[in-house]
Design a protein around this motif. Structure first.
Motif: not given
Length: 76
Positions: A15, A19, A41-42, A44-45, A49, A58-59, A62-63
């Motif tokens: 992360r 994160a 979160y982990t 899906e991110r 990525e 991406v940030p 992902i949010h």
């Protein structure tokens, strides 16, 4: 995509520094336990990525994505 592959992808994913702040914010916004938010979160991110062609967004993506998933799950 199988679960074993996703688990390996998550293990290799590190992360970013911000994160933890994002996870805390998402947990507060959605009223979902932090541990569950961190897991989603982990996962899906790591997937985003791996598949995103343009990493700059991406940030933000992902949010929004994790927030939508958490809201769906919470309302179900």
């Amino acid at each position: 995509m199988n679960d074993e592959f996703l688990a390996m992808t998550e293990q290799k994913f590190i992360r970013p520094a911000n994160a933890e702040t994002e996870i805390e914010l998402l947990a507060r916004e959605t009223h979902v336990p932090r541990d569950l938010v961190a897991k989603i979160y982990t996962r899906e991110r790591a997937e985003l990525e791996r598949t995103a062609r343009i990493k700059t967004y991406v940030p933000v993506l992902i949010h929004r994505h994790v927030k939508a998933l958490l809201r769906e799950q919470h309302s179900a």
